[in-house]
Design a protein around this motif. Sequence first.
Motif, PDB file in Angstrom:
ATOM      1  N   ARG A 148      26.590 -13.286  11.894  1.00 46.00           N
ATOM      2  CA  ARG A 148      26.440 -12.379  10.653  1.00 46.00           C
ATOM      3  C   ARG A 148      26.617 -10.846  10.900  1.00 46.00           C
ATOM      4  NH1 ARG A 148      21.726 -13.395   7.376  1.00 46.00           N
ATOM      5  NH2 ARG A 148      20.500 -15.025   7.268  1.00 46.00           N
ATOM      6  N   GLN A 149      26.759 -10.598  12.818  1.00 44.51           N
ATOM      7  CA  GLN A 149      26.886  -9.437  13.680  1.00 44.51           C
ATOM      8  C   GLN A 149      28.621  -9.446  13.342  1.00 44.51           C
ATOM      9  OE1 GLN A 149      25.523  -9.188  17.071  1.00 44.51           O
ATOM     10  NE2 GLN A 149      23.805  -8.437  17.042  1.00 44.51           N
ATOM     11  N   ALA A 150      29.578 -10.677  13.664  1.00 45.71           N
ATOM     12  CA  ALA A 150      31.086 -10.608  13.463  1.00 45.71           C
ATOM     13  C   ALA A 150      31.364 -10.934  11.833  1.00 45.71           C
ATOM     14  CB  ALA A 150      30.968 -11.736  13.770  1.00 45.71           C
ATOM     15  N   TRP A 151      30.458 -11.234  11.473  1.00 42.56           N
ATOM     16  CA  TRP A 151      31.184 -11.378   9.704  1.00 42.56           C
ATOM     17  C   TRP A 151      29.855 -11.028   9.122  1.00 42.56           C
ATOM     18  CZ3 TRP A 151      35.656 -10.955  11.523  1.00 42.56           C
ATOM     19  CH2 TRP A 151      36.269 -11.837  12.942  1.00 42.56           C
ATOM     20  N   PRO A 152      29.195  -9.989   8.429  1.00 40.45           N
ATOM     21  CA  PRO A 152      27.645 -10.018   7.400  1.00 40.45           C
ATOM     22  C   PRO A 152      28.733 -10.675   6.139  1.00 40.45           C
ATOM     23  CG  PRO A 152      29.221  -7.841   7.916  1.00 40.45           C
ATOM     24  CD  PRO A 152      29.669  -9.161   9.566  1.00 40.45           C
ATOM     25  N   HIS A 154      30.363 -12.696   4.985  1.00 45.66           N
ATOM     26  CA  HIS A 154      30.860 -14.010   4.870  1.00 45.66           C
ATOM     27  C   HIS A 154      30.310 -14.960   5.669  1.00 45.66           C
ATOM     28  CE1 HIS A 154      35.331 -12.612   4.376  1.00 45.66           C
ATOM     29  NE2 HIS A 154      35.137 -11.398   5.033  1.00 45.66           N
ATOM     30  N   TYR A 155      29.101 -14.658   6.263  1.00 45.16           N
ATOM     31  CA  TYR A 155      28.285 -15.262   7.021  1.00 45.16           C
ATOM     32  C   TYR A 155      27.798 -16.225   5.946  1.00 45.16           C
ATOM     33  CZ  TYR A 155      23.495 -16.718   8.666  1.00 45.16           C
ATOM     34  OH  TYR A 155      22.804 -17.864   9.026  1.00 45.16           O
ATOM     35  N   SER A 156      27.362 -16.048   4.683  1.00 49.12           N
ATOM     36  CA  SER A 156      26.919 -17.476   4.224  1.00 49.12           C
ATOM     37  C   SER A 156      28.228 -18.466   3.410  1.00 49.12           C
ATOM     38  CB  SER A 156      26.183 -16.934   2.932  1.00 49.12           C
ATOM     39  OG  SER A 156      24.939 -16.318   2.993  1.00 49.12           O
ATOM     40  N   ASP A 157      29.305 -17.607   3.789  1.00 46.31           N
ATOM     41  CA  ASP A 157      29.977 -19.037   2.982  1.00 46.31           C
ATOM     42  C   ASP A 157      30.212 -19.981   4.313  1.00 46.31           C
ATOM     43  OD1 ASP A 157      32.024 -19.744   0.992  1.00 46.31           O
ATOM     44  OD2 ASP A 157      33.569 -19.024   2.197  1.00 46.31           O
ATOM     45  N   ILE A 158      30.241 -18.645   5.521  1.00 50.00           N
ATOM     46  CA  ILE A 158      30.720 -20.178   7.093  1.00 50.00           C
ATOM     47  C   ILE A 158      30.555 -21.082   7.473  1.00 50.00           C
ATOM     48  CG2 ILE A 158      30.800 -19.580   9.707  1.00 50.00           C
ATOM     49  CD1 ILE A 158      31.818 -16.576   9.083  1.00 50.00           C
ATOM     50  N   CYS A 159      28.882 -20.476   6.723  1.00 50.27           N
ATOM     51  CA  CYS A 159      27.456 -21.430   6.905  1.00 50.27           C
ATOM     52  C   CYS A 159      27.833 -22.633   6.041  1.00 50.27           C
ATOM     53  CB  CYS A 159      26.120 -20.899   6.654  1.00 50.27           C
ATOM     54  SG  CYS A 159      25.685 -19.568   8.292  1.00 50.27           S
ATOM     55  N   ARG A 160      28.165 -22.550   4.921  1.00 54.54           N
ATOM     56  CA  ARG A 160      28.952 -22.915   3.738  1.00 54.54           C
ATOM     57  C   ARG A 160      29.284 -24.457   3.908  1.00 54.54           C
ATOM     58  NH1 ARG A 160      27.414 -20.080   0.266  1.00 54.54           N
ATOM     59  NH2 ARG A 160      30.336 -19.921  -0.435  1.00 54.54           N
ATOM     60  N   ALA A 366      45.563 -19.315  21.266  1.00 54.12           N
ATOM     61  CA  ALA A 366      44.808 -19.870  19.836  1.00 54.12           C
ATOM     62  C   ALA A 366      44.059 -20.398  20.306  1.00 54.12           C
ATOM     63  CB  ALA A 366      45.837 -20.947  19.250  1.00 54.12           C
ATOM     64  N   THR A 367      42.628 -20.482  19.569  1.00 54.32           N
ATOM     65  CA  THR A 367      41.195 -21.180  19.451  1.00 54.32           C
ATOM     66  C   THR A 367      40.820 -21.594  18.090  1.00 54.32           C
ATOM     67  OG1 THR A 367      39.757 -19.267  19.105  1.00 54.32           O
ATOM     68  CG2 THR A 367      40.486 -19.672  21.715  1.00 54.32           C
ATOM     69  N   CYS A 368      40.302 -22.025  18.354  1.00 53.05           N
ATOM     70  CA  CYS A 368      39.318 -22.919  17.002  1.00 53.05           C
ATOM     71  C   CYS A 368      37.894 -22.543  17.304  1.00 53.05           C
ATOM     72  CB  CYS A 368      39.116 -24.019  16.973  1.00 53.05           C
ATOM     73  SG  CYS A 368      38.322 -25.147  18.438  1.00 53.05           S
ATOM     74  N   SER A 369      37.803 -20.719  17.284  1.00 51.69           N
ATOM     75  CA  SER A 369      37.406 -20.291  17.374  1.00 51.69           C
ATOM     76  C   SER A 369      36.247 -19.348  16.590  1.00 51.69           C
ATOM     77  CB  SER A 369      35.996 -19.656  18.806  1.00 51.69           C
ATOM     78  OG  SER A 369      35.132 -18.702  18.500  1.00 51.69           O
ATOM     79  N   ILE A 370      35.503 -19.072  15.834  1.00 52.53           N
ATOM     80  CA  ILE A 370      35.622 -18.233  14.524  1.00 52.53           C
ATOM     81  C   ILE A 370      34.518 -16.247  15.421  1.00 52.53           C
ATOM     82  CG2 ILE A 370      35.846 -19.189  12.531  1.00 52.53           C
ATOM     83  CD1 ILE A 370      33.104 -18.894  12.721  1.00 52.53           C
ATOM     84  N   LEU A 371      34.257 -16.826  16.763  1.00 49.89           N
ATOM     85  CA  LEU A 371      33.386 -15.243  17.451  1.00 49.89           C
ATOM     86  C   LEU A 371      34.606 -14.461  18.333  1.00 49.89           C
ATOM     87  CD1 LEU A 371      30.834 -17.401  19.185  1.00 49.89           C
ATOM     88  CD2 LEU A 371      30.883 -16.224  17.120  1.00 49.89           C
ATOM     89  N   PRO A 372      34.670 -13.231  17.573  1.00 52.89           N
ATOM     90  CA  PRO A 372      35.347 -12.305  18.184  1.00 52.89           C
ATOM     91  C   PRO A 372      35.287 -12.337  20.521  1.00 52.89           C
ATOM     92  CG  PRO A 372      34.509 -11.512  16.229  1.00 52.89           C
ATOM     93  CD  PRO A 372      33.419 -12.372  16.705  1.00 52.89           C
ATOM     94  N   ASP A 373      34.373 -12.594  20.376  1.00 52.18           N
ATOM     95  CA  ASP A 373      34.811 -12.344  21.709  1.00 52.18           C
ATOM     96  C   ASP A 373      35.562 -13.216  22.548  1.00 52.18           C
ATOM     97  OD1 ASP A 373      31.904 -12.882  20.942  1.00 52.18           O
ATOM     98  OD2 ASP A 373      30.979 -12.143  21.992  1.00 52.18           O
ATOM     99  N   GLU A 374      36.122 -14.060  21.632  1.00 56.22           N
ATOM    100  CA  GLU A 374      37.353 -15.517  22.477  1.00 56.22           C
ATOM    101  C   GLU A 374      38.634 -14.468  21.843  1.00 56.22           C
ATOM    102  OE1 GLU A 374      34.889 -19.632  22.840  1.00 56.22           O
ATOM    103  OE2 GLU A 374      34.090 -18.422  21.177  1.00 56.22           O
TER     104      GLU A 374
END
Length: 428
Positions: A148-152, A154-160, A366-374
Amino acid sequence: MKNVRLAAAEILLNVVDEGRSLSDELPRALADIEPDQQAFLQQLVYGSTRYYFALDELIQAMVAKPIKAKERLVHMLLAVGLYQLWHLDVAEHAAINETVEATLAAKRTWAKNLVNASLRRFQRERDALLADLRRTESFPGWLNKRLRQAWPEHYSDICRQSNVQGPMTLRVNAKHLSREAWLAKADAEGIVAQATAHSAVGATLVSPAPVFALPGFEQGDVSVQDEAAQMCARLLNVKDGERVLDACAAPGGKTGHLLESANIDMTALDVDEKRLSRVAENLTRIQQSAKLVAADAAELDSWWDGEPFDAILLDAPCSGTGVIRRHPDIKLLRKSADIKQLSQVQKKLLSQLWQTLKPGGRLLYATCSILPDENSEQIENFLAHHSDVIALEVDLPPDVDTEHGIQWLPQEGGHDGFYYAMLRKQAI
């Protein structure tokens, strides 16, 4: 042969309570299941894992007294039963009756009435129970907060998208044949596939198929690999004669793709010697070879001969949050504290491997992450502490805006979530 619903509950118990991975648990369980039930077992396991947090909330709402810790298998049987009623196109009477029968197969006769009553209650009160559900996205709280913090927006679509099965995408071996030639072979055998949007060698199947049913699979003509993962070889763009390192290589998909792209001097490195054997198997099938080294990439003295590389792929260890749809147990196995630890590992790998790169050489992070920290934050920190680096433009359309690199999110019928940053080393 084991009751399929009981087998699913046992796997779920091992994942949730013991922290074991589906990739370890499921193959072992399949050996005890009738062949015509194996696909159903996988469906039950992946689905009940994917929706476990929501299923757990439903169980707590319906069961008056918490099930004792020593009887957690019954809790998991309820989760498997509820998943069938909620998400699968299974006759409701069969889902209920067979799950109740599984209590007897598990020698939990006392739970027969509890499971029967709970599943029938869900059958009657489904709409009301689901309306009260708080965790409909079925993500752990810490990950909900971060997304939610990173992608407010896009959050719902990411979960879906993370809660649906990803498509089966293939990589055609360009050293063997063209994508168009393979698509023609597939069409002749009744396999419906279409070219991927971004990878020139990618093909996505309309419906998943067993790998050995794919034309040329055993001969190495085609490999299973998501389009996002295929971008690594495209972006690194290796040339004939280059000395190349795949720093975290197992299980070898990207190593193989790099070798299929040009005639290169390839070193495939991985810290896990067992997993490195998978790399060897995959390379043998596609008729390619590389120097395989079991070592920690960050400990240069243990493996590097001092000769620098022209190009390095660092597909770094990460949270895997971009591929949850393929590995739903990530929701259960990853913890918030893991992200800081993984970020430290990524930072060390970047810093150490940078020393092994030639001036003028390039490193793809490259990573298979969607978290900005990484991802973008990791690159921002690296740029701030290294004066000999230039961040190059990544030739891919972003799914979201980031200050550094390109972030992809999981797409319906398309690629997984992935991050890419291309760095060039300049002489000081």
